[in-house]
Design an enzyme around this catalytic site. Structure first.
Site, PDB file in Angstrom:
ATOM      1  CE  LYS A 191     -13.211  -4.479   2.076  1.00  0.00           C
ATOM      2  NZ  LYS A 191     -12.068  -4.008   2.858  1.00  0.00           N
ATOM      3  CE  LYS A 196      -4.319  -1.934   1.543  1.00  0.00           C
ATOM      4  NZ  LYS A 196      -5.442  -1.969   2.450  1.00  0.00           N
ATOM      5  CE  LYS A 246      -5.716  -8.526  -0.533  1.00  0.00           C
ATOM      6  NZ  LYS A 246      -6.740  -8.337   0.413  1.00  0.00           N
TER       7      LYS A 246
HETATM    8  N1  AQP Z   1      -8.936 -11.918  -2.050  1.00  0.00           N
HETATM    9  C1  AQP Z   1      -9.275 -12.394  -0.857  1.00  0.00           C
HETATM   10  N2  AQP Z   1      -9.504 -13.710  -0.678  1.00  0.00           N
HETATM   11  C2  AQP Z   1      -9.847 -14.195   0.552  1.00  0.00           C
HETATM   12  N3  AQP Z   1      -9.999 -13.417   1.643  1.00  0.00           N
HETATM   13  C3  AQP Z   1      -9.790 -12.097   1.495  1.00  0.00           C
HETATM   14  N4  AQP Z   1      -9.857 -11.058   2.363  1.00  0.00           N
HETATM   15  C4  AQP Z   1      -9.552  -9.911   1.726  1.00  0.00           C
HETATM   16  N5  AQP Z   1      -9.275 -10.181   0.432  1.00  0.00           N
HETATM   17  C5  AQP Z   1      -9.416 -11.520   0.262  1.00  0.00           C
HETATM   18  C6  AQP Z   1     -10.239 -11.170   3.761  1.00  0.00           C
HETATM   19  O1  AQP Z   1     -11.376 -10.333   3.964  1.00  0.00           O
HETATM   20  C7  AQP Z   1     -11.329  -9.789   5.277  1.00  0.00           C
HETATM   21  C8  AQP Z   1     -11.574  -8.299   5.215  1.00  0.00           C
HETATM   22  O2  AQP Z   1     -10.424  -7.612   4.977  1.00  0.00           O
HETATM   23  P1  AQP Z   1     -10.238  -6.037   5.184  1.00  0.00           P
HETATM   24  O3  AQP Z   1     -11.492  -5.299   4.969  1.00  0.00           O
HETATM   25  O4  AQP Z   1      -9.554  -5.802   6.468  1.00  0.00           O
HETATM   26  O5  AQP Z   1      -9.253  -5.668   4.051  1.00  0.00           O
HETATM   27  P2  AQP Z   1      -8.170  -6.437   3.271  1.00  0.00           P
HETATM   28  O6  AQP Z   1      -7.738  -7.702   3.892  1.00  0.00           O
HETATM   29  O7  AQP Z   1      -7.082  -5.463   2.978  1.00  0.00           O
HETATM   30  O8  AQP Z   1      -9.073  -6.783   2.023  1.00  0.00           O
HETATM   31  P3  AQP Z   1      -9.234  -6.020   0.676  1.00  0.00           P
HETATM   32  O9  AQP Z   1     -10.461  -6.522   0.049  1.00  0.00           O
HETATM   33  O10 AQP Z   1      -7.979  -6.120  -0.110  1.00  0.00           O
HETATM   34  O11 AQP Z   1      -9.491  -4.509   1.096  1.00  0.00           O
HETATM   35  P4  AQP Z   1      -8.654  -3.191   0.866  1.00  0.00           P
HETATM   36  O12 AQP Z   1      -8.470  -3.088  -0.605  1.00  0.00           O
HETATM   37  O13 AQP Z   1      -9.582  -2.129   1.418  1.00  0.00           O
HETATM   38  O14 AQP Z   1      -7.374  -3.307   1.624  1.00  0.00           O
HETATM   39  C9  AQP Z   1      -9.999 -10.223   5.891  1.00  0.00           C
HETATM   40  O15 AQP Z   1     -10.203 -11.328   6.733  1.00  0.00           O
HETATM   41  C10 AQP Z   1      -9.181 -10.614   4.692  1.00  0.00           C
HETATM   42  O16 AQP Z   1      -8.205 -11.591   4.990  1.00  0.00           O
END
Ligand code: AQP
Length: 329
Positions: A196, A112, A193
């Protein structure tokens, strides 16, 4: 007494099937066996700039999605991180026992930070706040997707360091990953991966995407130049589609092989799309019902915070006493 479970998601962007299969689906499955706290981690979301009005709306949307996915507010507490001040308070205390080198090594921080012009301190401190979220509730397990496994290791390191400096205080939390779906990859680029915050219309399937959008995104998913599914030579795009199908269907590896071996990619995509559409349909229907009841989600969040605040506050009091901070008797 049931062991405690804690997990959370950021109200940033649109929740996608990776978040659902990696975490939310697992939360619903395990909630009867635990005293669960499911958090909306808004303080984590603001480690990157969020439009304030949009963030407020996303907090309510995320709570409604937890409920629509099957989190039962009578069994589990659903609460917003910033509504229990102990999260930020414990984070500071843990910051003081965390070497900065541990934080600089975190993969998510490096990824990030690499795309920011200037890096806010909050982005570096993100995993300490996550450690505080978990340790505050003395959680025995934390169900997350694979991308959070490194942060969970760090949480245990911080807890161990605190315990060795100040005496046994924190329960060591175990990571709980789903057997299938722990890392769902982007549809447009299966080397990354699903995320969001990743731009690109064809990258992620949002939980609230209409059926036509889901079908379009899956039909356009990146695969490879082979014509049909060959389990001996699975490319990452096809493997990802099969994972998505398996995680939604609950099929075992044998059933997957028997059904999909030799199937042309176009037919594989059609079947994956129909599986996703059918699996999300009840969640989307419940979401619409919840969203149509003004004030309902606010009430759930208020009750959730009231329920968990005494647990969080008593941990903070214990930590203060251990550290020698002023805590009136
Ligand atoms: N691609 C993925 N596959 C499986 N699990 C996933 N998680 C995130 N991406 C995947 C799991 O979702 C939960 C929520 O995570 P978060 O909101 O804390 O953010 P993150 O892990 O950083 O997920 P994102 O979607 O990539 O969000 P942004 O882009 O906002 O950072 C966690 O349990 C995570 O492991």
């Amino acid at each position: 007494m049931k062991p405690r479970v804690f997990s959370g998601m950021q109200p940033s962007g649109n929740l996608h099937i990776g978040n659902y299969l990696g975490a939310l689906k697992n939360w619903v499955r395990i909630q009867p066996d635990y005293e669960a706290v499911f958090c909306i981690v808004d303080l984590h979301a603001v480690t990157l700039y969020q439009d304030p009005a949009e963030l407020r709306a996303k907090i309510l949307e995320l709570a409604a999605l937890y409920l629509a996915a099957g989190i039962d507010p009578h069994q589990s507490a659903i609460m917003v991180q910033s509504s229990v001040a102990a999260h930020a308070e414990l984070a500071w205390m843990l910051t003081c026992v965390t070497p900065v080198g541990w934080l600089e090594r975190m993969t998510q921080y490096k990824t990030k930070a690499a795309v920011q012009e200037t890096v806010g301190d909050g982005l570096l401190q993100y995993p300490v706040l996550m450690a505080a979220d978990i340790l505050l509730y003395q959680a025995a397990i934390v169900p997350v997707g694979d991308d959070q496994a490194q942060h969970l290791e760090l949480t245990r390191d911080i807890a161990q360091r605190f315990n060795s400096l100040y005496g046994e205080t924190f329960v060591m939390p175990a990571t709980s990953l789903p057997t299938v779906g722990a890392r769902i990859m982007g549809l447009d680029d299966p080397s990354k991966k699903m995320s969001k915050s990743e731009a690109g219309a064809g990258h992620a399937i949002s939980l609230l995407d209409p059926p036509a959008t889901i079908r379009k995104k899956i039909m356009r998913a990146t695969t490879d130049s082979a014509p049909a599914v060959d389990f001996a030579l699975l490319g990452p795009g096809v493997e990802n589609l099969l994972n998505i199908y398996q995680a939604f269907s609950g099929w075992d590896a044998e059933q997957m092989r028997a059904h999909f071996a030799g199937l042309r990619y176009g037919d594989l995509k059609k079947q994956v799309a129909e599986m996703v559409v059918a699996s999300l349909e009840p969640l989307q229907q419940r979401y619409r019902e919840i969203a149509a009841e003004p004030g309902y989600v606010d009430g759930i969040l208020r009750q959730g915070a009231e329920r968990v605040a005494p647990i969080a506050n008593s941990t903070v009091e214990l930590v203060k006493r251990r550290m020698g901070l002023y805590a009136p008797c």
